[in-house]
Design a protein around this motif. Structure first.
Motif, PDB file in Angstrom:
ATOM      1  N   LYS A 128      46.188  47.653  35.574  1.00 33.04           N
ATOM      2  CA  LYS A 128      44.808  47.358  35.202  1.00 33.04           C
ATOM      3  C   LYS A 128      44.615  45.941  34.673  1.00 33.04           C
ATOM      4  O   LYS A 128      43.559  45.634  34.133  1.00 33.04           O
ATOM      5  CB  LYS A 128      44.320  48.354  34.156  1.00 33.04           C
ATOM      6  CG  LYS A 128      44.982  48.217  32.787  1.00 33.04           C
ATOM      7  CD  LYS A 128      44.321  49.131  31.778  1.00 33.04           C
ATOM      8  CE  LYS A 128      44.897  48.932  30.386  1.00 33.04           C
ATOM      9  NZ  LYS A 128      44.225  49.796  29.382  1.00 33.04           N
ATOM     10  N   GLU A 162      43.536  42.263  34.105  1.00 28.87           N
ATOM     11  CA  GLU A 162      42.322  41.610  34.572  1.00 28.87           C
ATOM     12  C   GLU A 162      42.613  40.376  35.413  1.00 28.87           C
ATOM     13  O   GLU A 162      41.788  39.962  36.222  1.00 28.87           O
ATOM     14  CB  GLU A 162      41.454  41.211  33.372  1.00 28.87           C
ATOM     15  CG  GLU A 162      40.913  42.398  32.577  1.00 28.87           C
ATOM     16  CD  GLU A 162      39.908  43.211  33.380  1.00 28.87           C
ATOM     17  OE1 GLU A 162      39.326  42.654  34.326  1.00 28.87           O
ATOM     18  OE2 GLU A 162      39.706  44.394  33.057  1.00 28.87           O
ATOM     19  N   ILE A 163      43.767  39.729  35.208  1.00 33.69           N
ATOM     20  CA  ILE A 163      44.060  38.482  35.902  1.00 33.69           C
ATOM     21  C   ILE A 163      44.983  38.713  37.097  1.00 33.69           C
ATOM     22  O   ILE A 163      44.669  38.337  38.219  1.00 33.69           O
ATOM     23  CB  ILE A 163      44.686  37.460  34.923  1.00 33.69           C
ATOM     24  CG1 ILE A 163      43.698  37.166  33.787  1.00 33.69           C
ATOM     25  CG2 ILE A 163      45.045  36.175  35.662  1.00 33.69           C
ATOM     26  CD1 ILE A 163      44.262  36.230  32.734  1.00 33.69           C
ATOM     27  N   LYS A 164      46.135  39.334  36.844  1.00 35.41           N
ATOM     28  CA  LYS A 164      47.114  39.537  37.909  1.00 35.41           C
ATOM     29  C   LYS A 164      47.440  41.008  38.122  1.00 35.41           C
ATOM     30  O   LYS A 164      48.462  41.328  38.729  1.00 35.41           O
ATOM     31  CB  LYS A 164      48.393  38.761  37.597  1.00 35.41           C
ATOM     32  CG  LYS A 164      48.217  37.262  37.581  1.00 35.41           C
ATOM     33  CD  LYS A 164      49.546  36.555  37.335  1.00 35.41           C
ATOM     34  CE  LYS A 164      49.373  35.042  37.345  1.00 35.41           C
ATOM     35  NZ  LYS A 164      50.663  34.345  37.097  1.00 35.41           N
ATOM     36  N   LYS A 167      44.761  46.145  40.312  1.00 37.55           N
ATOM     37  CA  LYS A 167      43.337  46.369  40.627  1.00 37.55           C
ATOM     38  C   LYS A 167      42.648  45.069  41.017  1.00 37.55           C
ATOM     39  O   LYS A 167      41.795  45.045  41.915  1.00 37.55           O
ATOM     40  CB  LYS A 167      42.636  47.005  39.433  1.00 37.55           C
ATOM     41  CG  LYS A 167      42.388  46.062  38.261  1.00 37.55           C
ATOM     42  CD  LYS A 167      41.288  46.569  37.356  1.00 37.55           C
ATOM     43  CE  LYS A 167      40.926  45.524  36.327  1.00 37.55           C
ATOM     44  NZ  LYS A 167      39.819  45.917  35.470  1.00 37.55           N
ATOM     45  N   THR A 168      43.033  43.946  40.365  1.00 36.39           N
ATOM     46  CA  THR A 168      42.434  42.658  40.691  1.00 36.39           C
ATOM     47  C   THR A 168      42.855  42.187  42.070  1.00 36.39           C
ATOM     48  O   THR A 168      42.039  41.664  42.846  1.00 36.39           O
ATOM     49  CB  THR A 168      42.832  41.615  39.630  1.00 36.39           C
ATOM     50  OG1 THR A 168      42.471  42.099  38.337  1.00 36.39           O
ATOM     51  CG2 THR A 168      42.129  40.297  39.878  1.00 36.39           C
ATOM     52  N   LYS A 219      40.378  41.690  45.571  1.00 36.66           N
ATOM     53  CA  LYS A 219      40.254  40.493  46.400  1.00 36.66           C
ATOM     54  C   LYS A 219      40.186  40.862  47.874  1.00 36.66           C
ATOM     55  O   LYS A 219      39.552  40.152  48.670  1.00 36.66           O
ATOM     56  CB  LYS A 219      41.440  39.565  46.135  1.00 36.66           C
ATOM     57  CG  LYS A 219      41.428  38.924  44.750  1.00 36.66           C
ATOM     58  CD  LYS A 219      42.633  38.010  44.553  1.00 36.66           C
ATOM     59  CE  LYS A 219      42.615  37.380  43.163  1.00 36.66           C
ATOM     60  NZ  LYS A 219      43.791  36.501  42.940  1.00 36.66           N
ATOM     61  N   TYR A 262      37.730  49.927  39.925  1.00 34.27           N
ATOM     62  CA  TYR A 262      38.873  50.594  39.298  1.00 34.27           C
ATOM     63  C   TYR A 262      38.400  51.559  38.216  1.00 34.27           C
ATOM     64  O   TYR A 262      37.530  51.229  37.410  1.00 34.27           O
ATOM     65  CB  TYR A 262      39.805  49.548  38.693  1.00 34.27           C
ATOM     66  CG  TYR A 262      40.797  50.098  37.702  1.00 34.27           C
ATOM     67  CD1 TYR A 262      41.875  50.868  38.123  1.00 34.27           C
ATOM     68  CD2 TYR A 262      40.648  49.863  36.333  1.00 34.27           C
ATOM     69  CE1 TYR A 262      42.781  51.380  37.220  1.00 34.27           C
ATOM     70  CE2 TYR A 262      41.552  50.367  35.424  1.00 34.27           C
ATOM     71  CZ  TYR A 262      42.616  51.121  35.866  1.00 34.27           C
ATOM     72  OH  TYR A 262      43.516  51.634  34.974  1.00 34.27           O
TER      73      TYR A 262
END
Length: 815
Positions: free
Chosen positions: A385, A387-389, A392-393, A397, A404
């Motif tokens: 989960k 936020e950056i890597k 879900k991120t 893309k 999510y």
């Protein structure tokens, strides 16, 4: 008319239809062809004609009776003709037209004779003569030539026809070399007329009987493997030699099947050809792979290229290999929510990038596009989960609309763990529960003592009429240690302790008096003293109530057909229950329940106004307070308030604008919460699926939709989105309100819990156990697909699996 002439007229008629309508050139109705053949050909042929000097498969046409033959057709390069067309197939099998010398019309110039010889047609069996055009054509190039231009001889033998009868060497020039276009067309013609001419079939002639026996033998092996796959059992044995008394599940099952059926016994095992017994490990693995392929194919066909959500998690198997399990969540053609297992993939590490590569690779292996993902469901790990890597991120893309959702059941478990670890009274209670398991669960002797004491008390209760006997009542019960990763395990443990409270106390007393356990008397008697204290009983009943409310929620969240909107409603109901417990009426009901329990088991209830005395603990660590302050304010209200706070913090999805907009389509109470503006806002969350033109069309459709739903009595009993989706498909209104149904499916795709993924790991521990820990990754995946998706596997026919097996590679069908 001659029969051959009538066939030519019939083909000319069909060809003229195709020329007149090029768009429909590939469409031929078998019924019409058959009726035309019967009506035109079944005429008694009384016309005499000379015998045919050509080959047996060659057609001959008399110029006097057949003024128009197939040579007058436009060549095949001008319009598309289906090779499998019945009329054309018959035309090919008849071969090219072979004219007689007297059938040629006279030359235009007087005194000139045509340089013609029937030997040409005998030597070049591809020649076909056209009466109408007075020209010769190449039969095989006309049918199978891929290019309209190029090649030796040009297109004279295909489009315009050959008329230069003085130059018969042009025939040889048209044939050309080995790789010429004509020879390529000739090869295609030969393969079409005489199929199964591959080198394998030439070297080894296989009769129909051999093929039938091979498929029969394969079917019996398949049926044995079907049984083992559905039960998750092993196939191989430790010793599979003929002298062994146990050759493994597969061979023993096949042997048992042969012993009970003479027809089976004739074709399997010893009665099978020496090199075609179909029981080797490789054959078993190929059949298992075919079973998995066909099972997955049915799942993909059920998905039918529609949107889906993914549920993923990783865990290690018995051989300590990290496996990533992937499930699909979609709405089928009947409007039902389905969660299907797709496969497991071995991953070398659990970084978000590695997991993303594994997921995309598995999806592409099954021809699923990542852009169709409209939802993700994982646990709360940071690699999932982030936020950056996070995973879900990375998936978003690929598909921006793949929102999510943190697994609801996992969040609920985190709520209970947080309460158990942060509240001092709960920590003390669960520590003593752990001590209790360490005493009773340390040996089989003490477990037997627990069962014996329970059996004695049940018999006494039955004699006194306190309990009733019957099927399923008074079952043998033990104690199971709770685990943080096993949802509902804490509640199950509390239930067993409450139900077996007097039994456990009796066992502790017996162990505490046993001289052989004298070295542990201090610890055992300390646990027994705490077990019959009011503190322990109070916390025991408090956990029973709190975990009871949340356990119902946990079970509901783990249903496969649960939608996220209804899950949020269930979370809200759990919060309301906690708030009811916090009220004065809730406290009085709970205190009455605890008092009754204490009076039943002879435990002293302290006075509320008296000062609190900690059982077995120093008063230095507790402030001076009354029992009412301690048990009601500090323990009872403290636990309830913390549960409410954790529910609010953990389930933060309720504040998501996406879910707030989803609530506008809730069908409860005749769409009482319907809001057209929120539904329009919901559509804007999926720009790739609902375009700006669709938004303009959605607004008036919503007005008609809500009026229809509220007037239609069939939708009054609908209580959640899943039922609404099914009812729309049943009434065929999903076609009328296509955009509304699209939004409804996108809502249903959002996952609620990863329970199905957790069930995959449970199944994996059964399929790949200590005795089967050397299974390869592919075999493990194939076994899991057929074992977990048994409901789909049973619909795969034996014939389909046999065909897939036969097409996998070349097989030797006989000795």
């Amino acid at each position: 008319m001659k029969r051959n002439s009538q066939i030519a007229l019939l083909f000319q008629k069909q060809a003229s239809k195709k020329i007149a309508s090029p768009v429909q050139s590939n469409i031929v109705h078998d019924e019409e062809v058959e009726s035309d053949v019967e009506s035109e050909i079944d005429i008694e042929d009384t016309t005499p004609h000379p015998p045919s000097p050509q080959q047996p498969n060659a057609r001959s046409y008399d110029a006097h009776f057949c003024p128009h033959d197939p040579g007058d057709r436009i060549p095949i390069s001008s319009y598309d003709v289906n090779i499998q067309d019945d009329v054309r197939r018959g035309y090919i099998l008849k071969g090219p037209c072979r004219p007689y010398e007297h059938a040629f019309p006279p030359t235009k110039k007087k005194g000139k004779k045509r340089h013609f010889s029937c030997v040409w047609f005998e030597h070049y069996n591809w020649l076909e003569y056209s009466i109408g055009k007075d020209a010769a054509f190449c039969f095989v190039c006309f049918l199978f030539k891929e290019r309209a231009n190029g090649g030796p001889g040009g297109d004279a033998f295909v489009k315009d026809g050959f008329r230069n009868w003085k130059r018969p060497e042009s025939f040889k020039k048209h044939v050309g070399g080995v790789t010429s276009i004509h020879n390529q067309a000739q090869e295609k013609y030969n393969l079409f007329v005489a199929p199964n001419t591959k080198i394998d079939n030439v070297l080894m002639k296989v009769s129909k009987k051999d093929v039938l026996l091979y498929k029969t033998r394969l079917t019996y092996s398949l049926r044995c493997l079907r049984f083992l796959l559905k039960q998750g059992l092993a196939f191989r044995g430790h010793d599979e030699s003929e002298e062994s008394t146990n050759r493994g599940n597969f061979l023993e099952l096949l042997k048992w099947l042969a012993e009970g059926n003479e027809e089976v016994n004739k074709v399997v095992l010893k009665n099978a050809p020496g090199n075609c017994i179909l029981n080797s490990p490789r054959i078993q693995h190929d059949i298992i792979e075919c079973c998995a392929i066909e099972t997955t194919r049915l799942i993909i066909e059920d998905l039918d290229g529609d949107h889906y959500a993914i549920l993923a998690d990783e865990s290690s198997d018995m051989s300590h290999k990290e496996q990533l399990a992937l499930c699909l969540r979609y709405v089928d053609k009947l409007g039902r929510i389905c969660e299907r297992f797709l496969g497991v993939v071995h991953v070398s590490d659990t970084t978000s990038l590695s997991l993303k590569v594994a997921i995309i690779s598995l999806l592409k292996d099954h021809h699923l596009s990542p852009t169709q993902i409209c939802g993700q469901g994982y646990d709360g790990a940071s690699n999932m989960k982030g936020e950056i890597k996070g995973l879900k991120t990375l998936i978003m893309k690929e598909s921006p609309s793949s929102y999510y959702i943190h697994c609801f059941a996992h969040q609920l478990q985190l709520v209970l763990i947080a309460v158990a670890k942060d509240n001092e009274a709960c920590v003390w209670f669960f520590d003593h529960v752990s001590y209790l398991f360490n005493i009773i669960g340390v040996s089989c002797k003490r477990h037997d003592m627990l069962r014996d004491v329970r059996a004695q008390q049940v018999l006494q209760a039955l004699e006194m009429g306190e309990i009733e006997s019957g099927s399923g009542l008074n079952q043998e019960m033990g104690l199971s240690r709770p685990g943080d990763t096993r949802w509902g395990s804490h509640y199950k443990t509390i239930l067993h302790i409450v139900d077996m409270y007097p039994v456990i106390l009796e066992v502790l007393v017996r162990i505490g008096k046993d001289p052989s356990q004298k070295s542990e008397w201090t610890r055992i008697r300390g646990v027994a003293a705490a077990f019959e204290s009011f503190d322990f009983v109070f916390n025991l009943n408090l956990m029973l109530v709190v975990l009871g409310y949340t356990n119902d929620l946990s079970i509901s969240l783990q249903k496969k057909d649960q939608d996220i909107l209804n899950a949020m409603v269930l979370v809200g109901l759990a919060k309301e229950k906690m708030k009811d417990m916090r009220s004065s009426l809730g406290w009085e009901r709970f205190l009455a329940k605890v008092t009754f329990f204490c009076n039943t088991h002879g435990i002293e209830v302290p006075s509320p106004e008296s000062n609190y005395v900690a059982h077995g603990r120093s008063q230095r660590y507790y402030e001076k307070q009354t029992n009412d302050d301690r048990y009601r304010r500090e323990v009872y209200l403290g636990v309830v308030d913390q549960v409410i706070q954790e529910l609010d913090n953990r389930f933060d999805e309720v504040n998501m604008e996406l879910l707030i907009c989803m609530a506008a389509l809730n069908p409860v109470n005749s769409f009482a919460s319907y809001d057209a503006q929120k539904v329009m806002r919901l559509a804007q969350f999926y720009p790739n699926d609902i375009s700006s033109m669709d938004l303009l069309r959605l607004e008036p459709q919503l007005e008609i939709f809500i009026d229809d739903m509220r007037k239609d009595d069939r939708f009054k009993c609908v209580n959640h989105l899943g039922e609404l989706s099914i009812k729309l498909v049943e009434t065929k209104k999903h076609v009328v309100y296509d955009l509304v149904y699209m939004l409804l499916k996108l809502i249903l795709l959002l996952p609620v819990a990863t329970a199905n993924v957790e069930r995959v790991f449970s199944a994996m521990s059964l399929v790949k156990n200590k005795l089967r820990n050397s299974m390869g990754d592919n075999l493990l995946n194939h076994c899991l697909v057929t074992f977990i998706e048994r409901g789909v596997f049973i619909h795969v026919s034996d014939d389909t699996i046999v065909e897939t097996f036969m097409a996998m590679r070349n097989r030797r069908l006989k000795k």
